[in-house]
Design a protein around this motif. Structure first.
Motif, PDB file in Angstrom:
ATOM      1  N   MET A 111      98.573  44.991  32.731  1.00  0.00           N
ATOM      2  CA  MET A 111      97.692  45.951  33.052  1.00  0.00           C
ATOM      3  C   MET A 111      96.233  44.941  32.920  1.00  0.00           C
ATOM      4  O   MET A 111      96.260  44.559  32.181  1.00  0.00           O
ATOM      5  CB  MET A 111      97.613  47.117  32.154  1.00  0.00           C
ATOM      6  CG  MET A 111      96.523  47.321  32.658  1.00  0.00           C
ATOM      7  SD  MET A 111      95.516  49.062  30.898  1.00  0.00           S
ATOM      8  CE  MET A 111      97.865  50.128  31.168  1.00  0.00           C
ATOM      9  N   ARG A 120      93.044  48.182  30.408  1.00  0.00           N
ATOM     10  CA  ARG A 120      92.584  47.654  29.022  1.00  0.00           C
ATOM     11  C   ARG A 120      91.628  48.148  28.188  1.00  0.00           C
ATOM     12  O   ARG A 120      92.261  47.923  26.683  1.00  0.00           O
ATOM     13  CB  ARG A 120      93.845  46.071  28.950  1.00  0.00           C
ATOM     14  CG  ARG A 120      94.253  45.523  27.494  1.00  0.00           C
ATOM     15  CD  ARG A 120      94.713  44.469  27.701  1.00  0.00           C
ATOM     16  NE  ARG A 120      95.456  43.553  28.845  1.00  0.00           N
ATOM     17  CZ  ARG A 120      96.606  44.306  28.744  1.00  0.00           C
ATOM     18  NH1 ARG A 120      97.124  45.289  27.767  1.00  0.00           N
ATOM     19  NH2 ARG A 120      97.448  44.369  30.218  1.00  0.00           N
ATOM     20  N   ILE A 174     100.075  52.422  38.146  1.00  0.00           N
ATOM     21  CA  ILE A 174      99.209  51.282  37.060  1.00  0.00           C
ATOM     22  C   ILE A 174      97.981  50.842  38.298  1.00  0.00           C
ATOM     23  O   ILE A 174      96.744  50.933  38.136  1.00  0.00           O
ATOM     24  CB  ILE A 174      99.266  50.402  35.962  1.00  0.00           C
ATOM     25  CG1 ILE A 174      99.852  51.230  35.012  1.00  0.00           C
ATOM     26  CG2 ILE A 174      98.764  49.251  35.344  1.00  0.00           C
ATOM     27  CD1 ILE A 174     100.950  50.383  33.783  1.00  0.00           C
TER      28      ILE A 174
END
Length: 594
Positions: A268, A273, A218
């Motif tokens: 995140m 997002r 991520i």
């Protein structure tokens, strides 16, 4: 979980689809699934891979080359593999050949060395696919062109730079670093600029960031997203691949995985997002073949897996493959020297390097542990808990790069603002980083004459460039050393000497990581560096899981483990999946069996 999960594969309906993400996150599988689905829907699709570690041919069971071929059993789908190395060789020839009768021999040789690294490969691949997007040979017959691996923000910034190129190359032909003479780029400037414009046009292009629901993946996706948004490419979509289902089965391993995935998603960054997002569940099946791709597209690939009883492989499997403690035994018998851990990002090199170093130190050996990885996580892994006999260092690429940048700009002399901006942009390339850390790397390597030196290297692409630099240094030293060359020992010679250096390849027991590790090993062997063995990290094999999906994954792993041990590696050690990433002296020593 329902028997079939419906994912809207039609939501990416622009003409150009670009997939990017760190290795092993499933880019090729997702890109291939979308391509098959679009073709099955009546579209004419070209699927193009520009990934140096592409496994497109493995997925489709075809030999895919640099001319589009019809995909087997999928009317309307055509496959093309842009070989970055071949493209780079053609690119080097186009750029360098005009200078063969112009530049002195030593400048020409220096130019060839400058263009031997990863940046040239990246630029060459970009040059090839710009012809598909904006070039004169653009094929209007395709409804969709799907690219497996998008260009980096660095490449796109470089391709969109203004017209300083022509005057700069006239006044400073040697100043183009790994890109070679910029006149080679200048003549294609409009095509490159048009391609960048097409990438930024949401009506034409969607850029899909593929990630696992894991912290490191991520973070990489967030970095890529911000870099691309910074140059105007905001038409992005996030795919989280490999989300474990919320089945009611009581299993500690599955619970730990779901917990870690939730933490990663909760952490995140807002830049990710805010993007539209698609989540794809874990797929516990062989992903090769057209029918597997169609099963993913239809959702049947996500159907629950039947439980397989308590024993995964039988009672005697604990002796099948040696554990990490066996490696420490081997190294201890060998004695002082360099231990170099290599592999793609996200396979756990840093944890393995720390475990090896702590294991040796706990057995009373002096050990120096260092990393050339720009994303060094050694401090987090050791948690400040350093045993006696172990000293830890970090070759900070930012410090080394600043020193190198200052030196290059100083040597460039009196240049105008546009030329300086061009030079500074070029110095932002990954090549600069690897050249800058090379001297520090060499110093660490030389320490291994009287102690263990454990080197946690950068991810595969960076490491290969580092070794390219090492090789170029080796050739130059041998060329210029005159009568003393018989007494000279260069860094490459130390890496090639199995009595001085033992190279360990770290991988996961999954198809793409093993394929990339296999190619890394082949590259090393071409440089006369033979890896000592492989560490297969985070295996579900013997993890104790009873979750049906993870058991099915473990069976797939078994085939990879057997192939590595029987066909690829001289030696192999396995590390079972850990609910918590080992950190600190006690846990690392336990992992190493010390």
């Amino acid at each position: 979980m329902p028997s079939a999960i419906r994912i809207n594969w039609n939501q990416w309906n622009t003409r150009y689809l670009f997939f990017t993400g760190k290795g092993g996150v499933g880019k090729t599988t997702v890109a291939s699934t979308i391509s098959v689905h679009l073709a099955d829907s009546g579209k004419r699709v070209l699927l193009v891979s520009t990934d140096p570690a592409s496994n497109l041919g493995d997925i489709f069971g075809s030999d895919i080359g640099q001319v589009p071929i019809q995909a087997p059993d999928v009317p309307g789908l055509f496959l093309l593999n842009i070989d970055p190395e071949a493209a780079a060789e053609d690119y080097r020839s186009r750029v360098i050949d005009p200078y063969r009768d112009v530049l002195p021999e030593d400048e020409l040789r220096g130019l060839e060395e400058q263009m031997s690294g990863a940046c040239t490969v990246e630029i060459a691949a970009f040059d090839e696919f710009t012809r598909l997007v904006s070039g004169p040979t653009r094929d209007e017959d395709y409804d969709h062109i799907v690219f497996d691996t998008a260009p980096t923000g660095h490449t796109l910034r470089l391709m969109s730079l203004p017209s300083a190129w022509s005057s700069y190359i006239e006044e400073s032909p040697q100043g183009a670093s790994c890109l070679g003479p910029l006149a080679g780029l200048d003549e294609n400037r409009k095509r490159y600029s048009d391609t960048v414009d097409s990438l930024a046009d949401a009506d034409q292009t969607t850029l899909i960031l593929v990630s696992r629901p894991e912290l490191t993946a991520i973070r990489e996706a967030a970095r890529a997203s911000q870099e691309l948004q910074g140059i105007g490419i905001r038409n992005q979509h996030l795919v989280l691949n490999g989300r474990l289902d919320d089945s009611p089965i009581d299993d500690d391993v599955a619970d730990a995985i779901r917990y870690r995935q939730r933490l990663a998603i909760d952490a995140m960054p807002e830049s990710l997002r805010s993007l539209p997002r698609t989540e794809i569940p874990v797929i516990a099946r062989d992903l090769r073949g057209i029918e597997s791709l169609r099963a993913i597209a239809s959702g049947t690939a996500f159907e629950p897996v039947e439980a397989a009883g308590d024993q995964l492989f039988g009672e005697d499997t604990k002796s099948d493959f040696p554990h990490l403690s066996g490696l420490i035994d081997d190294l201890e018998t060998w004695g002082p020297g360099a231990v170099m851990l290599m592999g793609k990002g996200g396979v756990g090199k840093t944890t393995m390097a720390a475990a090896v170093a702590v294991g040796l130190a706990k057995r009373g050996h002096p050990v120096h542990l260092t990393t050339t990885d720009p994303a060094s996580h050694l401090a987090d892994t050791l948690e400040g808990d350093i045993p006696e006999n172990l000293d830890v260092a970090h070759i900070d690429p930012r410090v080394e790069v600043e020193k190198y940048r200052a030196d290059v700009i100083r040597r460039a002399g009196d240049i105008d603002d546009e030329q300086r901006a061009l030079l500074e942009e070029d110095l932002n390339s990954p090549c600069t980083e690897e050249i800058a850390v090379f001297r520090a790397f060499s110093r660490s390597l030389s320490m291994a004459r009287n102690k263990f030196v454990v080197l946690d290297t950068a991810p595969t692409g960076h490491t290969l460039l580092l070794l390219d630099t090492t090789g170029a240094y080796h050739q130059e030293m041998m060329r210029t050393s005159g009568t003393v060359q018989g007494r000279m020992i260069t860094p490459l010679m130390r890496l090639q000497d199995p009595e001085f250096t033992r190279v360990l390849i770290v991988s996961l027991a999954e198809g793409t990581p093993v394929l990339e590790a296999e190619r890394l090993q082949a590259d090393l062997r071409r440089a006369d560096i033979n890896p000592y063995g492989w560490i297969m990290n985070q295996t579900y094999h013997l993890s104790g899981t009873r979750h049906p999906t993870l058991l099915a994954r473990a069976r797939l792993e078994r085939a990879e483990l057997e192939r590595v041990s029987q066909e690829l590696a001289d030696r192999m050690w396995i590390v079972p999946w850990q609910a918590e990433t080992p950190a600190g002296e006690r846990e690392l020593a336990q992992l190493a069996g010390a």
